[in-house]
Design a protein around this motif. Structure first.
Motif, PDB file in Angstrom:
ATOM      1  N   ASN A 200       0.829  -1.212   0.000  1.00 24.03           N
ATOM      2  CA  ASN A 200       0.000   0.000   0.000  1.00 24.03           C
ATOM      3  C   ASN A 200       0.858   1.254   0.000  1.00 24.03           C
ATOM      4  OD1 ASN A 200      -2.469  -1.195  -0.071  1.00 24.03           O
ATOM      5  ND2 ASN A 200      -2.936  -0.929   2.105  1.00 24.03           N
TER       6      ASN A 200
ATOM      7  N   LYS B 123       2.224   1.779  -3.311  1.00 20.97           N
ATOM      8  CA  LYS B 123       1.127   2.053  -4.250  1.00 20.97           C
ATOM      9  C   LYS B 123       0.619   3.496  -4.126  1.00 20.97           C
ATOM     10  CE  LYS B 123      -2.543  -0.509  -3.490  1.00 20.97           C
ATOM     11  NZ  LYS B 123      -3.184  -1.790  -3.245  1.00 20.97           N
ATOM     12  N   PHE B 124       0.511   3.969  -2.879  1.00 26.01           N
ATOM     13  CA  PHE B 124      -0.089   5.285  -2.670  1.00 26.01           C
ATOM     14  C   PHE B 124       0.954   6.391  -2.486  1.00 26.01           C
ATOM     15  CE2 PHE B 124      -3.390   2.273  -1.220  1.00 26.01           C
ATOM     16  CZ  PHE B 124      -4.342   2.575  -2.179  1.00 26.01           C
TER      17      PHE B 124
ATOM     18  N   ASP C 148       5.218   6.368   4.844  1.00 29.50           N
ATOM     19  CA  ASP C 148       5.426   6.795   3.463  1.00 29.50           C
ATOM     20  C   ASP C 148       5.253   8.301   3.323  1.00 29.50           C
ATOM     21  OD1 ASP C 148       2.623   7.509   2.711  1.00 29.50           O
ATOM     22  OD2 ASP C 148       2.258   5.369   3.030  1.00 29.50           O
TER      23      ASP C 148
ATOM     24  N   ILE D 188      -4.136  10.230   3.970  1.00 24.50           N
ATOM     25  CA  ILE D 188      -5.538   9.818   4.150  1.00 24.50           C
ATOM     26  C   ILE D 188      -6.245  10.899   4.971  1.00 24.50           C
ATOM     27  CG2 ILE D 188      -7.047   8.017   5.112  1.00 24.50           C
ATOM     28  CD1 ILE D 188      -4.462   6.185   5.005  1.00 24.50           C
TER      29      ILE D 188
ATOM     30  N   VAL E  32     -13.447  -0.860   2.122  1.00 24.65           N
ATOM     31  CA  VAL E  32     -13.416   0.600   2.169  1.00 24.65           C
ATOM     32  C   VAL E  32     -12.181   1.110   1.440  1.00 24.65           C
ATOM     33  CG1 VAL E  32     -13.060   2.587   3.680  1.00 24.65           C
ATOM     34  CG2 VAL E  32     -14.745   0.845   4.279  1.00 24.65           C
ATOM     35  N   GLN E  33     -12.390   2.071   0.545  1.00 29.83           N
ATOM     36  CA  GLN E  33     -11.268   2.726  -0.130  1.00 29.83           C
ATOM     37  C   GLN E  33     -11.517   4.224  -0.068  1.00 29.83           C
ATOM     38  OE1 GLN E  33     -11.837   0.588  -3.922  1.00 29.83           O
ATOM     39  NE2 GLN E  33      -9.789  -0.180  -3.609  1.00 29.83           N
ATOM     40  N   THR E  34     -10.447   4.999   0.088  1.00 22.77           N
ATOM     41  CA  THR E  34     -10.643   6.443   0.097  1.00 22.77           C
ATOM     42  C   THR E  34     -10.854   6.897  -1.339  1.00 22.77           C
ATOM     43  OG1 THR E  34      -8.340   6.969  -0.236  1.00 22.77           O
ATOM     44  CG2 THR E  34      -9.040   6.637   2.033  1.00 22.77           C
TER      45      THR E  34
ATOM     46  N   GLY F 221      -7.676   7.194  -2.966  1.00 18.90           N
ATOM     47  CA  GLY F 221      -7.186   5.819  -3.096  1.00 18.90           C
ATOM     48  C   GLY F 221      -7.773   5.148  -4.323  1.00 18.90           C
TER      49      GLY F 221
ATOM     50  N   THR G 299      -9.283  -3.836  -3.984  1.00 18.74           N
ATOM     51  CA  THR G 299     -10.520  -4.424  -3.469  1.00 18.74           C
ATOM     52  C   THR G 299     -10.935  -3.824  -2.140  1.00 18.74           C
ATOM     53  OG1 THR G 299      -9.270  -6.076  -2.265  1.00 18.74           O
ATOM     54  CG2 THR G 299      -9.992  -6.661  -4.494  1.00 18.74           C
ATOM     55  N   GLY G 300      -9.976  -3.208  -1.432  1.00 20.33           N
ATOM     56  CA  GLY G 300     -10.302  -2.699  -0.105  1.00 20.33           C
ATOM     57  C   GLY G 300     -10.368  -3.798   0.944  1.00 20.33           C
TER      58      GLY G 300
ATOM     59  N   GLY H  35      -7.481  -5.605   1.822  1.00 20.15           N
ATOM     60  CA  GLY H  35      -6.155  -5.760   2.414  1.00 20.15           C
ATOM     61  C   GLY H  35      -6.059  -5.328   3.865  1.00 20.15           C
ATOM     62  N   LEU H  36      -6.518  -4.122   4.156  1.00 20.20           N
ATOM     63  CA  LEU H  36      -6.363  -3.627   5.525  1.00 20.20           C
ATOM     64  C   LEU H  36      -7.284  -4.358   6.503  1.00 20.20           C
ATOM     65  CD1 LEU H  36      -5.861   0.227   5.086  1.00 20.20           C
ATOM     66  CD2 LEU H  36      -4.168  -1.496   5.692  1.00 20.20           C
TER      67      LEU H  36
ATOM     68  N   SER I   1       1.592   8.904   5.202  1.00 20.83           N
ATOM     69  CA  SER I   1       0.909   8.121   6.239  1.00 20.83           C
ATOM     70  C   SER I   1       1.916   7.255   6.966  1.00 20.83           C
ATOM     71  CB  SER I   1      -0.124   7.181   5.621  1.00 20.83           C
ATOM     72  OG  SER I   1      -0.841   7.831   4.608  1.00 20.83           O
TER      73      SER I   1
HETATM   74  P1  ADP Z   1      -6.873  -1.736  -1.442  1.00 24.84           P
HETATM   75  O1  ADP Z   1      -5.456  -1.321  -1.336  1.00 24.84           O
HETATM   76  O2  ADP Z   1      -7.081  -3.015  -2.179  1.00 24.84           O
HETATM   77  O3  ADP Z   1      -7.778  -0.651  -1.913  1.00 24.84           O
HETATM   78  P2  ADP Z   1      -6.737  -1.803   1.480  1.00 24.84           P
HETATM   79  O4  ADP Z   1      -7.690  -2.360   2.457  1.00 24.84           O
HETATM   80  O5  ADP Z   1      -5.350  -2.274   1.532  1.00 24.84           O
HETATM   81  O6  ADP Z   1      -7.366  -2.094   0.051  1.00 24.84           O
HETATM   82  O7  ADP Z   1      -6.747  -0.246   1.636  1.00 24.84           O
HETATM   83  C1  ADP Z   1      -7.972   0.432   1.763  1.00 24.84           C
HETATM   84  C2  ADP Z   1      -7.833   1.878   1.344  1.00 24.84           C
HETATM   85  O8  ADP Z   1      -7.068   2.590   2.318  1.00 24.84           O
HETATM   86  C3  ADP Z   1      -7.094   2.088   0.035  1.00 24.84           C
HETATM   87  O9  ADP Z   1      -7.956   1.941  -1.065  1.00 24.84           O
HETATM   88  C4  ADP Z   1      -6.611   3.513   0.201  1.00 24.84           C
HETATM   89  O10 ADP Z   1      -7.645   4.393  -0.125  1.00 24.84           O
HETATM   90  C5  ADP Z   1      -6.313   3.624   1.699  1.00 24.84           C
HETATM   91  N1  ADP Z   1      -4.883   3.410   2.003  1.00 24.84           N
HETATM   92  C6  ADP Z   1      -4.303   2.275   2.462  1.00 24.84           C
HETATM   93  N2  ADP Z   1      -2.973   2.459   2.660  1.00 24.84           N
HETATM   94  C7  ADP Z   1      -2.695   3.739   2.320  1.00 24.84           C
HETATM   95  C8  ADP Z   1      -1.485   4.543   2.307  1.00 24.84           C
HETATM   96  N3  ADP Z   1      -0.303   4.057   2.686  1.00 24.84           N
HETATM   97  N4  ADP Z   1      -1.600   5.814   1.894  1.00 24.84           N
HETATM   98  C9  ADP Z   1      -2.795   6.325   1.511  1.00 24.84           C
HETATM   99  N5  ADP Z   1      -3.950   5.633   1.495  1.00 24.84           N
HETATM  100  C10 ADP Z   1      -3.918   4.353   1.897  1.00 24.84           C
END
Ligand code: ADP
Length: 662
Positions: free
Chosen positions: A313, A316-317, A363, A368, A381-383, A386, A393-394, A396-397, A421
């Motif tokens: 993540n 990725k972000f 990072d 967020i 949940v995804q922002t 994000g 898929t949302g 992971g976390l 974050s």
């Molecule tokens: P996914 O990565 O598949 O969308 P996650 O559950 O891993 O699912 O993350 C959920 C959401 O949290 C992401 O879609 C993103 O919006 C936000 N997010 C997670 N990690 C970070 C990060 N390091 N920086 C910014 N946003 C993040």
């Protein structure tokens, strides 16, 4: 008979004067509420009673003389009592014997007797009392009847309630059975899915392993193969995760603690993510591990997945800057989270002095928003930002948080929108003494079978060509005799004429599946070792196979070492080993002038020049010229190239030249 009242008192006496007197006296006192009826004989009295009953007139009291022609008083009362026990009876006695009164008391439940001649006041009192008693009894009887009615109603209600409960129980039972069937269907679906996905992955990972073991391949090819292997492993982990999420939902997940080489884990993650970070121009930095113990006890699979999710993540972000991974062993009380999560942990009764593995992934990415921070650990949940960056898929976390909690820890996130974050988590851990890890299998590379052993015959039964080839490719070069069969039926034929020592048996196959093969073989021969090769994650299936006589399992995708270990365990196979390089080479290595000094001056100059030009391709070609006797140098150089640390290379070469000059 015409009666105005609802109640009547009956007087019986054969002497008309007495009868008349009695009637008048009673009328005076009770006439307003009661009819006073008279009869001169018992027979007449009985008729009057019948008539009154027919007219629905109630008779609370009969007063009768004893001595009468025809029916005697006690006889009359007995008859009345036989038919109307509720009517009260009073006897007027003149010279009547005590015997008649006794009879009337016994046989007609005589209420009172009044001696003749009577006193009017006495008569009034006796009759008043009798009437009150009658009414009271009647009231009681009515109440009793009501109670009985209510009781009957209650009983009816009760039985209908019981019926309802029984009906509901049956419904619930049916619903439960339906749910169980659905659940079993889900399990079967998951088992099938996992089988379908793992089988081809088994071939990918296994062949990568076969090729890596090939000593003739170049370093470049080796590195590429490692990438295939790592990506395959990652894919496998994702498949496992979807299964894991279903298992979490089904409450089937549990902690699987083992001794883990933490440094190795972190370094493998670094290797896994470096290319990705580089391709985005981000610096991936694992902070110094000097104070971090190498071996800890924890659930490796879960910790690895948590880190893959968080580091993945973070990269990725993040569009520019860096991702830092900080690993420390701390006491719980040393964790300085300004958050409720930490207080929660203390409230849950954790001892502040307990050692925990604390990891932070920081990072300099998109960040967020505060409003999103609270919910990012919820599934799916995804922002908004994000989502724009990528379409994950949302999940992971959500899995990450579940895993951290299963490992006895907590996770939280802090973030500043647009700046970056940091995800912090800790898990409970036990430190491991070196003596405890002696039992770990030594990572020695098997190069063949030791001498003076039987010619081992191994049969591989699997409907997938790739899976069979994989086992053949692993086993044949070591010196095993291997034959293959594409289904259970052919497998049985081969077993009958070739008598293999051991059979690797796929469980699910067309024509004849593994279970049937196990039944057939074990009913005739207990000596052939049967090892089920399964991709299923469900224990029920394994229990079933053991019952049928299956000796052991290997899980797809299987590890090379595990496979060989099974052969040695069941057949006593002994191997020839070539010592693998010390695993220390997996640790981050420092480039030193001493290490570089083994290389020629010309090589050093070429390297210096390439580093000045930041020409990583040229440097990697030079790295390939380093003799394999110098794994530490190869490792250190590769890392510096991966980290674009040209300065460091230049600096070390300059140190050598400087020391040579001086
Ligand atoms: P996914 O990565 O598949 O969308 P996650 O559950 O891993 O699912 O993350 C959920 C959401 O949290 C992401 O879609 C993103 O919006 C936000 N997010 C997670 N990690 C970070 C990060 N390091 N920086 C910014 N946003 C993040």
């Amino acid at each position: 008979m015409n009666s105005l009242q609802n109640y009547a008192i009956i007087c019986v006496d054969d002497e008309p004067l007495v009868l008349q007197t009695l009637k008048e006296q009673l009328k005076r006192s009770f006439g307003s509420q009661y009819d006073i009826e008279i009869a001169e004989t018992g027979e007449e009295a009985l008729e009057i009673i019948e008539d009154l009953q027919e007219d629905n007139i109630e008779i609370p009291l009969v007063i009768t003389d004893q001595i009468m022609p025809g029916m005697k008083g006690d006889e009359l009362l007995k008859k009345i009592h036989g038919k109307y026990p509720q009517i009260l009876k009073i006897m007027l006695t003149g010279q009547a014997s005590a015997e008649a009164v006794g009879k009337a008391v016994n046989l007609a439940n005589l209420y009172r007797y009044i001696a003749k001649p009577w006193d009017e006041t006495d008569l009034n009192l006796t009759v008043t009392e009798a009437l009150r008693s009658y009414l009271q009894d009647r009231q009681l009887a009515e109440q009793n009847q009501r109670l009985q009615l209510m009781n009957a109603e209650l009983q009816q209600l009760n039985s209908s309630l019981e019926q309802k409960v029984a009906d509901r129980t049956t419904q619930l039972q049916q619903a439960k059975e339906a749910a169980e069937i659905a659940n079993r269907a889900k399990s079967v679906f998951l088992a099938n899915m996992s089988h379908e996905l793992r089988t081809p992955l088994n071939a990918i990972l296994g062949f990568a392993q076969v090729l890596i073991n090939d000593v003739s391949i170049s370093l470049e090819q080796q590195r590429n193969l490692e990438i295939i292997q790592r990506s395959g492993e990652h894919l496998l982990m994702l498949i496992n995760d979807v299964l894991e999420m279903s298992k979490i939902e089904a409450g089937k997940i549990c902690l699987n603690e083992q001794i883990l080489d933490l440094h190795d884990l972190l370094f493998s993650l670094q290797r896994m993510f470096t290319l990705k970070a580089q391709s985005k121009g981000i610096d991936l930095h694992f902070e110094d591990l000097v104070d971090v113990p190498r071996y800890i006890k924890t659930d490796e699979q879960k910790l690895r997945q948590v880190l893959i999710n968080l580091i993945g993540n973070a990269i990725k972000f993040t569009l520019k800057g860096e991702v830092r991974v900080r690993v420390q062993i701390k006491k719980l009380e040393e964790i300085q989270w300004k958050s409720e999560t930490f207080l929660e942990a203390l409230n849950e009764g954790y001892s502040p002095a307990i050692p925990v593995l604390s990891i932070e992934v920081e990072d300099t990415g998109i960040g967020i928003a505060d409003s999103d921070l609270k919910k990012i650990f919820d599934p799916f949940v995804q922002t908004e930002i994000g989502q724009a960056v990528h379409g994950g898929t949302g999940l992971g976390l959500a899995i990450t948080q579940q895993f951290v909690e299963i490992m006895g820890g907590k996770i939280m996130a802090e973030s500043v929108l647009g700046q970056g974050s940091v995800f912090k988590f800790y898990i409970k851990t036990a430190l491991v003494e070196l003596s405890q890890i002696q039992d770990k299998p030594i990572t020695k590379k098997v190069i063949g079978l030791a001498g003076n052993q039987p010619q081992y015959r191994i049969l591989v039964v699997d409907d997938h060509w790739e899976s069979r080839q994989l086992l053949i490719n692993i086993l044949s070069p070591l010196g095993f005799q291997v034959q293959e069969a594409e289904n259970g039926k052919i497998g049985l034929e081969v077993w009958q004429h070739w008598h293999p020592h051991l059979i690797f048996l796929d469980v699910r196959m067309p024509v004849m599946d593994g279970t049937q093969v196990i039944q057939q073989i074990k009913s005739q021969d207990k000596n052939t070792v049967l090892i089920a090769v399964t991709a299923s994650v469900f224990n029920e299936e394994h229990l079933h196979l053991v019952k049928e006589g299956c000796d052991d399992f290997v899980w797809k995708p299987f590890e090379y070492e595990v496979l060989l270990e099974k052969l040695s365990h069941h057949l006593g196979v002994q191997y020839l080993y070539q010592e693998k390089e010390n695993t220390a080479h997996f640790l981050p290595q420092e480039l030193t002038s001493e290490a570089l000094a083994v290389m020629s001056e010309q090589w050093l100059q070429q390297l210096y020049h390439a580093a000045e030009l930041a020409d990583s391709e040229q440097i990697m070609q030079l790295v390939q010229q380093i003799p394999i006797t110098e794994p530490v140098l190869i490792q250190a150089m590769t890392q510096l190239v991966q980290q674009f640390s040209w300065d460091k290379i230049i600096q070390v070469i300059e140190t050598i030249h400087y020391s040579k000059k001086s």
